[in-house]
Each structure stands twice: as structure tokens, then as C-alpha cells.
Design a protein around this motif. Structure first.
Motif, short mmCIF file in Angstrom:
data_model
loop_
_atom_site.label_atom_id
_atom_site.label_comp_id
_atom_site.label_asym_id
_atom_site.label_seq_id
_atom_site.Cartn_x
_atom_site.Cartn_y
_atom_site.Cartn_z
N PHE A 65 11.09 -44.93 -100.49
CA PHE A 65 11.61 -46.22 -100.07
C PHE A 65 11.60 -46.28 -98.54
CE2 PHE A 65 15.02 -49.30 -99.18
CZ PHE A 65 14.62 -50.34 -100.00
N PRO A 66 10.64 -46.98 -97.95
CA PRO A 66 10.56 -47.01 -96.48
C PRO A 66 11.83 -47.60 -95.85
CG PRO A 66 8.66 -48.09 -97.50
CD PRO A 66 9.65 -47.81 -98.59
N PRO A 67 12.30 -47.02 -94.75
CA PRO A 67 13.55 -47.48 -94.13
C PRO A 67 13.53 -48.96 -93.76
CG PRO A 67 12.68 -45.54 -92.99
CD PRO A 67 11.70 -45.91 -94.05
N VAL A 83 5.82 -49.61 -105.37
CA VAL A 83 6.52 -48.32 -105.41
C VAL A 83 5.56 -47.21 -105.81
CG1 VAL A 83 8.32 -47.00 -106.59
CG2 VAL A 83 8.79 -49.31 -105.81
N GLU A 84 4.72 -47.49 -106.80
CA GLU A 84 3.77 -46.47 -107.26
C GLU A 84 2.81 -46.07 -106.14
OE1 GLU A 84 4.56 -49.31 -108.76
OE2 GLU A 84 5.03 -48.91 -110.86
N ALA A 87 4.67 -44.02 -103.61
CA ALA A 87 4.96 -42.70 -104.18
C ALA A 87 3.74 -41.79 -104.10
CB ALA A 87 5.42 -42.85 -105.63
N LYS A 88 2.57 -42.34 -104.37
CA LYS A 88 1.35 -41.52 -104.31
C LYS A 88 1.12 -41.01 -102.89
CE LYS A 88 -0.87 -43.73 -108.20
NZ LYS A 88 -1.80 -44.76 -108.64
N LYS A 89 1.36 -41.86 -101.90
CA LYS A 89 1.19 -41.45 -100.50
C LYS A 89 2.26 -40.44 -100.09
CE LYS A 89 -1.02 -45.75 -99.25
NZ LYS A 89 -0.78 -47.11 -98.83
N ALA A 90 3.49 -40.66 -100.53
CA ALA A 90 4.59 -39.75 -100.17
C ALA A 90 4.44 -38.39 -100.82
CB ALA A 90 5.93 -40.37 -100.56
N GLY A 91 3.70 -38.32 -101.92
CA GLY A 91 3.55 -37.07 -102.66
C GLY A 91 3.00 -35.91 -101.86
#
Length: 159
Positions: A65-67, A83-84, A87-91
Motif C-alpha cells: 500500500f503506497p504511502p 493491488v495485484e 504486490a508483484k513489484k513489491a515482491g
């Protein structure tokens, strides 16, 4: 009763260089007792086994969740798949980037009242339990303390 009497022995942990994708998978499949039912948080240990942080599922959610999104009223609009995609990038981010570095823990001989005090004052639901050698030996969960308290409250202690 002491922390060591109710703690769940440490079976799984994270490393600072784990990716969030790896961390999420470990949290989802971690053993609790003999079952692989997942856990909501784990300590982060360095190569020498010293605790350097803690990661919870909330930390991973916050990483997705970006600030800047908190400044918007998301009820006004939504983007399917957003969100998906995030999530893939944050993984691929590292655990060391999102872990809590200030971790509330207790010694294995800490009385339950001290444990409850730490949980309430610091708003945490799990406490790493530190053994005599300074290493994490287990996790004490709010739920387990609650069950011990309610057993006493309901006079269900073994005779």
C-alpha cells in the motif's frame, strides 16, 4: 507461569536478504507445533542467529500500500488489478527494507504479567522469547496468554 511455559518454540524465521515474496510464502506455510498453518509474524535473524528485526503480515500489507494512497479517498475510485500489480513489484523488495527494527521481546523467564504488560503498552500481539544465550528460542502469542488466563478465570486448570 513464565514466557517459556507458553511460548511456541521457534521453528521458522526470516533472513534480512529474503525477498518479500519469500517472506510471504514462509509466513503462509510456517509450522506452528506440528501443523503447517502459517503465522502472522516472524523474527528476522542474521547469519549468527541474532534477532535484527521482525516482520508481520501487516508489514507486508503496508509495503504493498503506497504511502501516498493514504492521502486519497480510495472509496471514490478503484482500479481493478492495482493491488495485484503493486504486490508483484513489491515482491522483490528485501525483508530488511520493511522489517521493524525495534522489536519488543521478553526473556524466557519473564512472568506472564510482564509479557501482558509489554503486549498492551506496545500494542503487539506476539513477543519473541529470548533464551539465556541471547538468541530467540520461541514466540509468545497473545492468543496463548489469553487461553491461559481464561483457563484460570474459568477454573479449568489441571488438578
Amino acid at each position: 507461569m513464565k514466557a517459556k511455559d507458553l511460548m511456541i518454540p521457534l521453528q521458522e524465521f526470516l533472513k534480512p536478504d529474503n525477498t518479500l515474496k519469500e517472506a510471504a510464502n514462509i509466513l503462509r506455510t510456517a509450522k506452528r507445533d506440528e501443523e503447517r498453518i502459517g503465522v502472522k509474524g516472524l523474527p528476522v535473524l542474521d547469519a549468527d542467529g541474532n534477532m535484527v528485526g521482525f516482520v508481520s503480515i501487516r508489514d507486508i500489507l503496508k509495503a504493498v500500500f503506497p504511502p501516498y494512497m493514504s492521502l486519497m479517498n480510495l472509496g471514490d475510485f478503484t482500479w481493478d488489478g492495482m493491488v495485484e500489480d503493486i504486490a508483484k513489484k513489491a515482491g522483490n523488495r528485501k525483508v530488511s527494507e520493511i522489517m521493524a527494527k525495534k522489536v519488543i521481546s521478553v526473556d524466557e523467564d519473564a512472568p506472564l504479567m510482564e509479557c501482558v504488560d509489554h503486549m498492551i503498552k506496545n500494542n503487539v500481539k506476539r513477543l519473541p522469547v529470548i533464551g539465556k544465550d541471547g538468541k530467540v528460542v520461541g514466540i509468545l502469542y497473545e492468543r496463548d496468554i489469553f487461553y491461559a488466563i481464561t483457563k484460570a478465570m474459568l477454573n479449568e486448570n489441571s488438578k
